[in-house]
Design a protein around this motif. Sequence first.
Motif, PDB file in Angstrom:
ATOM      1  N   LEU A   1     -17.933  21.522  22.025  1.00 50.36           N
ATOM      2  CA  LEU A   1     -18.016  21.068  20.759  1.00 50.36           C
ATOM      3  C   LEU A   1     -16.571  20.006  20.307  1.00 50.36           C
ATOM      4  O   LEU A   1     -15.610  20.652  20.693  1.00 50.36           O
ATOM      5  CB  LEU A   1     -18.190  21.991  19.613  1.00 50.36           C
ATOM      6  N   SER A   2     -16.689  18.982  19.937  1.00 52.73           N
ATOM      7  CA  SER A   2     -15.363  18.362  19.422  1.00 52.73           C
ATOM      8  C   SER A   2     -14.917  19.148  18.125  1.00 52.73           C
ATOM      9  O   SER A   2     -15.537  19.966  17.622  1.00 52.73           O
ATOM     10  CB  SER A   2     -15.860  16.858  19.143  1.00 52.73           C
ATOM     11  N   ALA A   3     -13.799  19.009  17.944  1.00 53.61           N
ATOM     12  CA  ALA A   3     -13.148  19.621  16.597  1.00 53.61           C
ATOM     13  C   ALA A   3     -13.809  19.366  15.465  1.00 53.61           C
ATOM     14  O   ALA A   3     -13.843  20.033  14.655  1.00 53.61           O
ATOM     15  CB  ALA A   3     -11.415  19.579  16.882  1.00 53.61           C
ATOM     16  N   THR A   4     -14.200  17.997  15.608  1.00 55.58           N
ATOM     17  CA  THR A   4     -14.803  17.457  14.285  1.00 55.58           C
ATOM     18  C   THR A   4     -16.066  18.222  14.178  1.00 55.58           C
ATOM     19  O   THR A   4     -16.505  18.619  12.985  1.00 55.58           O
ATOM     20  CB  THR A   4     -15.121  16.054  14.334  1.00 55.58           C
ATOM     21  N   ASP A   5     -16.865  18.387  15.217  1.00 56.76           N
ATOM     22  CA  ASP A   5     -18.278  19.139  15.135  1.00 56.76           C
ATOM     23  C   ASP A   5     -17.968  20.680  14.833  1.00 56.76           C
ATOM     24  O   ASP A   5     -18.761  21.216  13.771  1.00 56.76           O
ATOM     25  CB  ASP A   5     -19.063  18.837  16.395  1.00 56.76           C
ATOM     26  N   LEU A   6     -17.097  21.183  15.147  1.00 52.56           N
ATOM     27  CA  LEU A   6     -16.773  22.532  15.131  1.00 52.56           C
ATOM     28  C   LEU A   6     -16.446  22.934  13.521  1.00 52.56           C
ATOM     29  O   LEU A   6     -16.999  23.726  12.960  1.00 52.56           O
ATOM     30  CB  LEU A   6     -15.841  23.052  15.857  1.00 52.56           C
ATOM     31  N   GLN A   7     -15.567  21.956  13.331  1.00 55.88           N
ATOM     32  CA  GLN A   7     -15.112  22.182  11.729  1.00 55.88           C
ATOM     33  C   GLN A   7     -16.322  21.934  10.749  1.00 55.88           C
ATOM     34  O   GLN A   7     -16.163  22.591   9.720  1.00 55.88           O
ATOM     35  CB  GLN A   7     -14.080  21.061  11.526  1.00 55.88           C
ATOM     36  N   ALA A   8     -17.309  21.206  11.216  1.00 56.58           N
ATOM     37  CA  ALA A   8     -18.431  20.967  10.121  1.00 56.58           C
ATOM     38  C   ALA A   8     -18.980  22.161  10.099  1.00 56.58           C
ATOM     39  O   ALA A   8     -20.040  22.419   9.073  1.00 56.58           O
ATOM     40  CB  ALA A   8     -19.326  19.782  10.760  1.00 56.58           C
ATOM     41  N   VAL A   9     -18.940  23.294  10.938  1.00 51.77           N
ATOM     42  CA  VAL A   9     -19.391  24.761  10.881  1.00 51.77           C
ATOM     43  C   VAL A   9     -18.461  25.613  10.591  1.00 51.77           C
ATOM     44  O   VAL A   9     -19.152  26.890  10.587  1.00 51.77           O
ATOM     45  CB  VAL A   9     -20.585  24.777  11.723  1.00 51.77           C
ATOM     46  N   ASN A  10     -17.300  25.327  10.487  1.00 51.85           N
ATOM     47  CA  ASN A  10     -16.279  26.034  10.241  1.00 51.85           C
ATOM     48  C   ASN A  10     -16.235  26.801   8.683  1.00 51.85           C
ATOM     49  O   ASN A  10     -15.370  26.285   8.033  1.00 51.85           O
ATOM     50  CB  ASN A  10     -14.993  25.679  10.905  1.00 51.85           C
ATOM     51  N   ILE A  11     -17.018  27.758   8.293  1.00 51.71           N
ATOM     52  CA  ILE A  11     -17.184  28.180   6.973  1.00 51.71           C
ATOM     53  C   ILE A  11     -16.951  29.702   6.930  1.00 51.71           C
ATOM     54  O   ILE A  11     -17.303  30.240   7.855  1.00 51.71           O
ATOM     55  CB  ILE A  11     -18.494  27.550   6.264  1.00 51.71           C
ATOM     56  N   ASN A  12     -16.786  30.202   5.857  1.00 52.98           N
ATOM     57  CA  ASN A  12     -16.973  31.566   5.630  1.00 52.98           C
ATOM     58  C   ASN A  12     -18.549  32.000   5.419  1.00 52.98           C
ATOM     59  O   ASN A  12     -19.314  31.435   4.797  1.00 52.98           O
ATOM     60  CB  ASN A  12     -16.151  32.261   4.523  1.00 52.98           C
ATOM     61  N   GLN A  13     -19.012  33.228   5.962  1.00 52.91           N
ATOM     62  CA  GLN A  13     -20.158  33.835   5.459  1.00 52.91           C
ATOM     63  C   GLN A  13     -19.916  35.352   5.093  1.00 52.91           C
ATOM     64  O   GLN A  13     -18.812  36.219   5.415  1.00 52.91           O
ATOM     65  CB  GLN A  13     -21.105  33.758   6.966  1.00 52.91           C
ATOM     66  N   PRO A  14     -20.880  35.913   4.379  1.00 54.64           N
ATOM     67  CA  PRO A  14     -20.594  37.232   3.795  1.00 54.64           C
ATOM     68  C   PRO A  14     -20.274  38.228   5.083  1.00 54.64           C
ATOM     69  O   PRO A  14     -20.990  38.100   6.029  1.00 54.64           O
ATOM     70  CB  PRO A  14     -21.791  37.488   3.120  1.00 54.64           C
ATOM     71  N   PHE A  15     -19.532  39.146   4.685  1.00 50.02           N
ATOM     72  CA  PHE A  15     -19.411  40.307   5.656  1.00 50.02           C
ATOM     73  C   PHE A  15     -20.827  41.183   5.525  1.00 50.02           C
ATOM     74  O   PHE A  15     -21.393  41.280   4.571  1.00 50.02           O
ATOM     75  CB  PHE A  15     -18.433  41.169   5.182  1.00 50.02           C
TER      76      PHE A  15
END
Length: 534
Positions: free
Chosen positions: A268-282
Motif C-alpha cells: 500500500l502507498s503511505a497515503t492509502d495506509l494512512q486512510a485506514v490508520n485509526i484506533n479501534q477499541p481494545f
Amino acid sequence: MLLLATVLLLVEAATAVSPTVRLQYASYEGTALANGVTQWLGLRFAAPPLGNLRFAAPQDPTPEYGVQQADEHGKICLSTAGGPPSNSSDEDCLFLDVYAPSNATRNSKLPVYFFIQGGGFNSNSNPNYNGSGLIMASDYNMIVVNFNYRVGPYGFLASEEVSKGGSINNGLKDQRKASQWVQKYISQFGGDPRHVTMGGASAGAQSVTLHVTAYGGRNDHLFSAVASESQSFPPLRNVSESQFSYNGLAIRAGCASSSDTLACLRNLSATDLQAVNINQPFPGAQQPPLYMYGPTLDYDFISDYTYRAYAQGKFIKVPAIYGDDTNEGTVFAPKNTSSYAESDTFLQNNFPDLTLAQLGKINELYPVEDTPSFPDSSRFWRQVSDVYGEIRYICPGIFVSQQYAKSNIPNWNYRWNVVDPEAAAEGTGVAHTVEVNAIWGPSNVNGNAPASYDPDGVNYPIVPLVQSYWTSFIRSYNPNTYRQRGAPTWEEFSGRNYNRRLMFQTNETEMEGIGRGQQGRCAYLVGIALGLKQ
C-alpha cells in the motif's frame, strides 16, 4: 612522515569541530549559529523504512556521496489518525539532530543528552526541539541529540504475521538504533559516548523505562544515566493479544482476502495506509482508547511487565530522575464526563482489564466530592483525570524511584507544580509534561510553551532554575553539582528520604513528602497493576 601525521592528528583533535562532519556513510555540513552553538539537522541514522523495510527492524543508512547540507529538519513520522505524507511528515522519517558548542573539539568529551520525544507511540509530539537553550544553560558543556522514531502501525504493529515476516517493537528499535549511532559517531561532534544521559517525556519517558529494563536489564552501555518526565505505564500486550489490531488494519485496508496480508499491507502507498490508520477499541472495551498502538510484550526486547521488571531488579542500575506533574490526567480525560458511568467507561477503554470490583474501589478512592468544579465541565472530569493521571503516570514514577532506592542507586524524584494562570482558569492545572517547556527553554519548543514561561511571564524564574538542575544532572549525574546559586538541595530519593521529592513551584521550590492520601491510592493501584498488564 609519521611524525608529521601524528602532529596533524593532534592539531585536528585540538581545534574546534568543523561544521562539516565526515561519517562512515555520509558527510554533513552543519550551521554555526551566532549563539555559540553549531547544529546539524536531518542526519539519517537508519535506512528509509520503506518497501520491505516497512514493519521491519531499522537497517544501517545507505552511503550518500558528496557533502549533504544538514540545515533542515528531517520529516517527522506519520501519526495514527493523522493525514497523508506532507511537506512536514513522511514514512521516510528516521532522522536526528545534533547540537554542540561551536568551540567543541574531538577531545572535549562533552556529556550528551539523548532525548526521546513523546506522543503516546502514535505520533512524534516533541519534534525538532532546539538544543541551544540547554547547551547555553550548561555553560556550553554538553551536547544535545533528538530524533524521530516510527509510531503507530509503522513502529508498533504486532501480530503473528509481523513476528514471522517482519519485526516487533520497531519504534523502540529505532530508538536503540539512534542510541547506537550516538555511540559510534558522537565523538566527532565533541561528545563522550561513555557519558550519555537518556531522557524523555511521556511515551519518551516510557521508552526510557523500557530501555532500562530491555532484555531483562541487560546493560549494553548505551547510556550512563536516565531522566524521565511523566513516565507512562499503559497496558502491555503480547503478540497474540495484539492480533486484533493487525486484523482490523488488514480488513480496513482491503487485504483480508490476500494470500499474504503482510505483503499486501507493505504494498500500500503511505497515503492509502494512512486512510485506514485509526484506533479501534481494545477487546472487551466499549470505545477506542487514546492510544491503541504501543510497545508489545515480545519476551525479547520487552521481557516482562514493567512493574514486575523493576520489582525484580531487572533494570540497569544508573543514576536517575523520575517525576510527574500535579494534574497529569486533565489533558486526556473527556471534559464532558458527567457521571461515574462515563468515568468508568473512559478508564476501561484505556485499561480494558479493569474489573467491576476494581472500578468500584477506584470510585471510592477518588470521590467526585473531593474535586473542584469549573464553569464548562462537571466535577467528574477532574475525578476521572485524577484517576488516569495517577494510574498511568504518577504512581509508576513513585514506584520506580522506590525500586531505585531499594537498590541503593542514586535517584531523584520531582513534582512539577508550576501554576500557569491561563491553565489554572481552564481547569487543566499543571498538565502533563508541561515542564518540558522550561527544561528546553520557552523559545526552543516551537512556540508551544505557556506565555507565563516567557521572559516577561510570571513563571520565567522557574526556567533557569530547572535548567540548572537538569544540566547539572546531565554533566555530573547529580542535579545539585551545578545548580543555581541559592537553589534548594534536591535530596536523593533514598532510605533516609524515602517518599520525598522536589516540588517545583515558582519562587517556592522545596522538598516535600508524598502525602498519605496519594501513597494510599498508589498502593492500591500498584497492587492491581500486573492484572492490568502494566
